[in-house]
Design a protein around this motif. Structure first.
Motif, short mmCIF file in Angstrom:
data_model
loop_
_atom_site.label_atom_id
_atom_site.label_comp_id
_atom_site.label_asym_id
_atom_site.label_seq_id
_atom_site.Cartn_x
_atom_site.Cartn_y
_atom_site.Cartn_z
N HIS A 26 45.53 46.57 43.39
CA HIS A 26 44.92 45.34 43.88
C HIS A 26 46.03 44.37 44.28
O HIS A 26 47.06 44.30 43.61
CB HIS A 26 44.05 44.70 42.78
N VAL A 28 46.89 40.30 45.98
CA VAL A 28 46.53 38.96 46.44
C VAL A 28 47.73 38.46 47.23
O VAL A 28 48.84 38.40 46.71
CB VAL A 28 46.20 38.01 45.26
N SER A 48 41.49 46.73 46.58
CA SER A 48 41.09 45.45 47.17
C SER A 48 42.32 44.62 47.47
O SER A 48 43.36 44.76 46.83
CB SER A 48 40.14 44.67 46.25
N ARG A 49 42.16 43.76 48.47
CA ARG A 49 43.21 42.81 48.83
C ARG A 49 42.56 41.53 49.28
O ARG A 49 41.63 41.52 50.08
CB ARG A 49 44.07 43.35 49.97
N MET A 50 43.05 40.44 48.74
CA MET A 50 42.59 39.11 49.13
C MET A 50 43.76 38.40 49.79
O MET A 50 44.89 38.49 49.30
CB MET A 50 42.15 38.32 47.91
N THR A 51 43.49 37.69 50.87
CA THR A 51 44.54 36.94 51.56
C THR A 51 44.13 35.48 51.69
O THR A 51 43.02 35.18 52.13
CB THR A 51 44.80 37.52 52.97
N HIS A 74 38.00 30.37 46.24
CA HIS A 74 38.02 31.78 46.65
C HIS A 74 38.84 32.62 45.67
O HIS A 74 38.45 33.75 45.33
CB HIS A 74 38.57 31.95 48.06
N HIS A 78 37.46 35.63 43.43
CA HIS A 78 38.11 36.95 43.45
C HIS A 78 38.38 37.42 42.02
O HIS A 78 38.15 38.59 41.69
CB HIS A 78 39.39 36.89 44.27
#
Length: 185
Positions: A26, A28, A48-51, A74, A78
């Motif tokens: 994972h 971020v 998963s990847r959050m940007t 956000h 996440h």
């Protein structure tokens, strides 16, 4: 220090290529709005990847995008979506791996309930040195999580320790808005 239920890496952009074979599950990413997506992340098998695209600021500045409440909202959402037992190895990165990423990592660890506020910063500092977590992000997280200021209080000793162990930072901090983090004149 609290034993985390997963591996944690915190990095700057120039370190990402060296992490592609570390089993990162994972990620971020906290990168400048005009920064392209780091190609090194394409080589990682991420669940998963959050940007978040924002600049490393603690105050609004014309022409730049400071972290805002929605960014932190956000990030917290996440964290809520991540089950600590499903994360094998969490990577949090920003441009240098010192401020935005360390604040985000502490917020994630705290929200995922893998540690308390002081433990979150201890875990972050155990994998990254030096650090100067972004206080603007932490203030918004304290507000959303209704912590009574727990994250800001827990980061103050981190700031003081960094000035003691990395005195070269004090001169730099005196000439930036970050001096307010320590009330440096």
């Amino acid at each position: 220090m609290t034993q985390l239920p997963f591996d944690l890496s915190i990095a700057g952009l120039d370190e990402l290529a060296d992490l592609h074979n570390r089993g990162i599950s994972h990620a971020v990413s906290l990168i400048d709005p005009d920064e392209p997506d780091p190609p090194a992340l394409d080589r990682m098998a991420l669940a998963s990847r959050m940007t978040l695209r924002l600049h490393d600021l603690i105050d609004e500045r014309a022409g730049l995008r400071a972290p805002d409440r929605e960014d932190v909202r956000h990030l917290i959402a996440h964290a809520d979506a991540l089950a600590p037992h499903q994360v094998r190895h969490l990577l949090v990165h920003c441009h240098m791996g010192r401020s935005r990423s360390t604040a985000a990592a502490a917020i994630l660890l705290y929200r995922m309930q893998v540690t308390d506020a002081a433990g979150a910063f201890a875990a972050v500092a155990s994998v990254r040195d030096p650090i100067w977590p972004n206080s603007r992000m932490l203030r918004f997280a304290d507000e959303f999580l209704d912590t009574g200021g727990a994250l800001i209080e827990a980061v103050k000793p981190v700031y003081h320790r960094m000035v003691e162990t990395h005195p070269e930072w004090t001169g730099l901090l005196k000439h930036t808005e970050r001096a307010r983090d320590l009330d440096i004149d």
